[in-house]
Scaffold this active site. Sequence first.
Site, PDB file in Angstrom:
ATOM      1  N   ARG A 140       0.840  -1.194   0.000  1.00 20.91           N
ATOM      2  CA  ARG A 140       0.000   0.000   0.000  1.00 20.91           C
ATOM      3  C   ARG A 140       0.880   1.250   0.000  1.00 20.91           C
ATOM      4  O   ARG A 140       1.020   1.887  -1.028  1.00 20.91           O
ATOM      5  CB  ARG A 140      -0.947  -0.046   1.208  1.00 20.91           C
ATOM      6  CG  ARG A 140      -2.066   0.941   1.161  1.00 20.91           C
ATOM      7  CD  ARG A 140      -3.169   0.625   2.153  1.00 20.91           C
ATOM      8  NE  ARG A 140      -2.748   0.628   3.548  1.00 20.91           N
ATOM      9  CZ  ARG A 140      -3.578   0.413   4.576  1.00 20.91           C
ATOM     10  NH1 ARG A 140      -4.854   0.163   4.350  1.00 20.91           N
ATOM     11  NH2 ARG A 140      -3.140   0.425   5.813  1.00 20.91           N
ATOM     12  N   HIS A 170       2.610  -2.454   8.526  1.00 21.15           N
ATOM     13  CA  HIS A 170       1.225  -2.915   8.685  1.00 21.15           C
ATOM     14  C   HIS A 170       1.125  -4.309   8.066  1.00 21.15           C
ATOM     15  O   HIS A 170       1.597  -4.525   6.949  1.00 21.15           O
ATOM     16  CB  HIS A 170       0.303  -1.933   7.955  1.00 21.15           C
ATOM     17  CG  HIS A 170      -1.157  -2.132   8.232  1.00 21.15           C
ATOM     18  ND1 HIS A 170      -1.674  -2.249   9.499  1.00 21.15           N
ATOM     19  CD2 HIS A 170      -2.220  -2.229   7.399  1.00 21.15           C
ATOM     20  CE1 HIS A 170      -2.984  -2.397   9.439  1.00 21.15           C
ATOM     21  NE2 HIS A 170      -3.343  -2.397   8.175  1.00 21.15           N
ATOM     22  N   CYS A 314     -35.553   0.090   0.772  1.00 24.96           N
ATOM     23  CA  CYS A 314     -35.635   1.373   0.057  1.00 24.96           C
ATOM     24  C   CYS A 314     -34.555   2.323   0.586  1.00 24.96           C
ATOM     25  O   CYS A 314     -33.817   1.990   1.504  1.00 24.96           O
ATOM     26  CB  CYS A 314     -36.994   2.030   0.263  1.00 24.96           C
ATOM     27  SG  CYS A 314     -38.406   0.956   0.051  1.00 24.96           S
TER      28      CYS A 314
HETATM   29  C1  LIG Z   1      -1.984   1.312   9.352  1.00 24.80           C
HETATM   30  C2  LIG Z   1      -3.125   0.822  10.196  1.00 24.80           C
HETATM   31  N1  LIG Z   1      -2.885   0.499  11.468  1.00 24.80           N
HETATM   32  C3  LIG Z   1      -3.868   0.057  12.280  1.00 24.80           C
HETATM   33  C4  LIG Z   1      -5.155  -0.086  11.820  1.00 24.80           C
HETATM   34  C5  LIG Z   1      -6.218  -0.617  12.751  1.00 24.80           C
HETATM   35  O1  LIG Z   1      -6.634  -1.874  12.311  1.00 24.80           O
HETATM   36  P1  LIG Z   1      -7.715  -2.704  13.135  1.00 24.80           P
HETATM   37  O2  LIG Z   1      -8.972  -1.919  13.070  1.00 24.80           O
HETATM   38  O3  LIG Z   1      -7.823  -3.987  12.386  1.00 24.80           O
HETATM   39  O4  LIG Z   1      -7.187  -2.838  14.507  1.00 24.80           O
HETATM   40  C6  LIG Z   1      -5.444   0.225  10.500  1.00 24.80           C
HETATM   41  C7  LIG Z   1      -6.813   0.055   9.994  1.00 24.80           C
HETATM   42  O5  LIG Z   1      -7.116  -0.109   8.868  1.00 24.80           O
HETATM   43  C8  LIG Z   1      -4.402   0.703   9.662  1.00 24.80           C
HETATM   44  O6  LIG Z   1      -4.634   1.025   8.389  1.00 24.80           O
END
Ligand SMILES: Cc1ncc(COP(=O)(O)O)c(C=O)c1O
Length: 373
Positions: A140, A170, A314
Site C-alpha cells: 500500500r 502494517h 428502500c
Molecule cells: C496502518 C493501520 N494500522 C492500524 C489499523 C487498525 O486496524 P484494526 O482496526 O484492524 O485494529 C489500521 C486500519 O485499517 C491501519 O490502516
Amino acid sequence: MVVGVHRPTQLVIDRQALHDNIQAEVTRLASGCELFMVVKANGYGHGAVQVAQVAKEAGATGFCVAILDEALELRAAGFNEPILVLGVTEPEDAPLMAQQHISATVAATDWLVAADAYLALAQPTAPLQVHLGLDTGMGRIGFKTTTELTTAVSYLATHATLNFEGIFTHFATADSPDETYFKQQVAKWQTLTAVLKERPRYVHVSNSATSLWHAACNDNMVRFGVAGYGLNPSGTAIPAPYALKPALSLTSQLVHSKQVVAGESVGYGATYTAQQTEWVGTVPIGYADGYERRLQGFHVLVDGQVCEIIGRVCMDQLMIRLPHDYARGTRVTLIGRDGDHVITLQEMADYCQTIHYELACGFTSRLPRVYRH
Ligand SMILES: Cc1ncc(COP(=O)(O)O)c(C=O)c1O
C-alpha cells in the site's frame, strides 16, 4: 447531511463496552508498550471524539486517524495526546501538522524534501514529527528497500524541520490462522529495521489482530482499532483471547403496520408477493442510512421475535413480516439484543458477503449516535 433527530432510528453506542475492550488490551500489553486508539472514519462509525474520550479513560495514550482533518477534529475537541495520521498527507500541510503536533506518516523521501521546503518557509515553532512507514508486504504505502529507508533516515537526521519520531509497518494477514505470509512480513520488517542505528521514540507494527494474536511483535506501541469497538478482526476465524463486547447497536420503531392478502406485493420491483394474509410493518431506515440494500431477506427483531425483511430495502424505509399486528412505536432492533435473540454486525456482514468494518463505517451521519453508560 442532517441528523435525523425527529425519527425514531438511532445508533446506540455503549461506552462501557468500548472502555472494557480497550482496558482489557491495555492490561495485556507488556510494560512500556502504549496503546493508540484508531479512531479514523469517525471512530469506525461510533463517533471519533466520543470514542477518543472513552479510550483515554481506558488507558490509551494516543490516537491514530487516516486523514489530517480527523486529527484536527480531535485537536479542536481538546485532545493534547499524540496523534498519528496513518495516510499520506499533502506536503504543503506540513507546517499545520507541525504547529498542531500532529505526526505524519511518510512513505517516500521526496515527500520529506517537499515538506521541508514548506516548513523552512513557514518556520513553525516545532519540527514536524515523522513516522516512516515500511511496506513489508501490504503493498500500500511505505519504503520497500534498505537503501530507500537509509536515504530517508539520513535526510531526517540532517534537517531540523523534521523529527524522526516513529517507524512502523502494517500486516496484511495478521487476522488469518495461516501465518505463512505474516512471518514473511515479520522477516522483511526485521531486515529493514536492522539498518537503523538508533530507534525512534515509537516502533509499532500491531493492528488489533497482531496485538491480539501476535503480541510478541508489539514493540512499544499498538494501533488498536476494530477490537476496541468489540469486533473480532478475524470475523469468526480465530477466537479472541478475551470476550470482545460489541459497542454498537441499532434500533428503530415501527411507523406503520398493515395486513396484505395473498397475491399482494411489497416494495420496489414487487420482488416479494404474499402467499397468504400477513402483517407487514414498515421501519424508517434504508440504504441512505447505510443499511445495505443487500439486506433484503435478512431479519430484525420485534418483541424478541425474528422478522424477515421482505421486499427491497428502500432508500429510507424497509418492510418486515410481522407475526401479528403491532402498535406504531413498537421497538425494532436491527443490531443488538431483544429477548433471547441477538443480531450482530458479524451476521449482517456475513449476509452481505463483506466484513463488519465496512458496515460499521458505512452508517451515515443521518443516524443519530446516542451514548449510553
Ligand atoms: C496502518 C493501520 N494500522 C492500524 C489499523 C487498525 O486496524 P484494526 O482496526 O484492524 O485494529 C489500521 C486500519 O485499517 C491501519 O490502516
